[in-house]
Design a protein around this motif. Structure first.
Motif, PDB file in Angstrom:
ATOM      1  N   THR A 131       2.420  -1.297  -1.701  1.00 15.01           N
ATOM      2  CA  THR A 131       1.655  -0.464  -2.624  1.00 15.01           C
ATOM      3  C   THR A 131       2.375  -0.235  -3.949  1.00 15.01           C
ATOM      4  OG1 THR A 131       2.562   1.559  -1.652  1.00 15.01           O
ATOM      5  CG2 THR A 131       0.469   0.736  -0.756  1.00 15.01           C
ATOM      6  N   GLU A 132       3.530  -0.884  -4.137  1.00 13.96           N
ATOM      7  CA  GLU A 132       4.273  -0.773  -5.387  1.00 13.96           C
ATOM      8  C   GLU A 132       4.503  -2.168  -5.950  1.00 13.96           C
ATOM      9  OE1 GLU A 132       7.859   1.394  -4.684  1.00 13.96           O
ATOM     10  OE2 GLU A 132       6.792   3.212  -4.122  1.00 13.96           O
ATOM     11  N   THR A 171      -5.225  -1.126  -3.651  1.00 13.45           N
ATOM     12  CA  THR A 171      -4.483  -0.121  -2.893  1.00 13.45           C
ATOM     13  C   THR A 171      -3.127   0.198  -3.534  1.00 13.45           C
ATOM     14  OG1 THR A 171      -3.520  -1.779  -1.418  1.00 13.45           O
ATOM     15  CG2 THR A 171      -5.599  -0.759  -0.719  1.00 13.45           C
ATOM     16  N   THR A 225      -0.314   1.884  -5.556  1.00 13.99           N
ATOM     17  CA  THR A 225      -0.083   3.262  -5.986  1.00 13.99           C
ATOM     18  C   THR A 225       0.903   3.360  -7.145  1.00 13.99           C
ATOM     19  OG1 THR A 225       1.655   3.603  -4.337  1.00 13.99           O
ATOM     20  CG2 THR A 225      -0.603   4.225  -3.709  1.00 13.99           C
ATOM     21  N   SER A 226       1.742   2.332  -7.329  1.00 11.49           N
ATOM     22  CA  SER A 226       2.733   2.369  -8.398  1.00 11.49           C
ATOM     23  C   SER A 226       2.807   1.002  -9.079  1.00 11.49           C
ATOM     24  CB  SER A 226       4.104   2.745  -7.831  1.00 11.49           C
ATOM     25  OG  SER A 226       5.083   2.742  -8.854  1.00 11.49           O
ATOM     26  N   ALA A 235      -6.220   3.775  -6.868  1.00 12.49           N
ATOM     27  CA  ALA A 235      -5.225   4.430  -6.017  1.00 12.49           C
ATOM     28  C   ALA A 235      -3.916   4.685  -6.766  1.00 12.49           C
ATOM     29  CB  ALA A 235      -4.960   3.593  -4.763  1.00 12.49           C
ATOM     30  N   LEU A 236      -3.792   4.166  -7.999  1.00 13.58           N
ATOM     31  CA  LEU A 236      -2.543   4.336  -8.751  1.00 13.58           C
ATOM     32  C   LEU A 236      -2.206   5.812  -8.960  1.00 13.58           C
ATOM     33  CD1 LEU A 236      -2.420   1.795 -11.735  1.00 13.58           C
ATOM     34  CD2 LEU A 236      -0.993   1.843  -9.705  1.00 13.58           C
ATOM     35  N   THR A 237      -0.987   6.163  -8.630  1.00 10.48           N
ATOM     36  CA  THR A 237      -0.474   7.492  -8.929  1.00 10.48           C
ATOM     37  C   THR A 237       0.575   7.426 -10.032  1.00 10.48           C
ATOM     38  OG1 THR A 237       1.197   7.337  -7.183  1.00 10.48           O
ATOM     39  CG2 THR A 237      -0.916   8.368  -6.604  1.00 10.48           C
ATOM     40  N   SER A 238       1.176   6.245 -10.229  1.00 10.18           N
ATOM     41  CA  SER A 238       2.216   6.077 -11.243  1.00 10.18           C
ATOM     42  C   SER A 238       1.988   4.771 -12.004  1.00 10.18           C
ATOM     43  CB  SER A 238       3.589   6.052 -10.564  1.00 10.18           C
ATOM     44  OG  SER A 238       4.604   5.799 -11.519  1.00 10.18           O
ATOM     45  N   ALA A 259      -6.324   9.428  -9.558  1.00  6.72           N
ATOM     46  CA  ALA A 259      -5.171   9.797  -8.739  1.00  6.72           C
ATOM     47  C   ALA A 259      -3.871   9.773  -9.540  1.00  6.72           C
ATOM     48  CB  ALA A 259      -5.057   8.853  -7.533  1.00  6.72           C
TER      49      ALA A 259
END
Length: 108
Positions: A22-23, A43, A45-46, A66-69, A89
């Motif tokens: 996910t990164e 999917t 997230t980073s 889904a990215l948070t960063s 997100a």
């Protein structure tokens, strides 16, 4: 034919898809554009695409909900796509070291 930086990026993207990670780290590759395949990583997230030579970001980046960063620092960006506002997100966004005059209204 893909440039060497784009080939490296595509290899990393494919490895991410295959492993389910996910990164994704694409910093410092000298990319002038992001591969279209990046939009398939829904999917993720980073994402770090800092210190490349990006003049723009693809609208498809907005598909990565889904990215948070997201780190796009140290590029040549003059603007950001409005679709970044779809990244609900997102909790960390680094846009430093670019040529941005403003941020999209939808962001924030």
């Amino acid at each position: 034919m893909a440039s060497e930086p784009e080939s490296v990026a595509l290899q990393r993207i494919e490895a991410c898809i295959q492993s389910g990670r996910t990164e994704l780290d694409l910093w410092g590759l000298g990319l002038k554009r992001l591969p279209d395949r990046l939009g398939d990583l829904t999917t993720l997230t980073s994402l770090d695409v800092s210190f490349n030579q990006l003049g723009s970001l693809p609208d498809r980046l907005g598909d990565l909900t889904a990215l948070t960063s997201l780190d796009v620092s140290g590029n040549r960006l003059g603007s950001l796509p409005d679709r970044l506002g779809d990244l609900t997100a997102l909790t960390s966004l680094d846009v430093s070291g670019n040529r941005l005059g403003s941020l999209p209204d939808r962001l924030g």
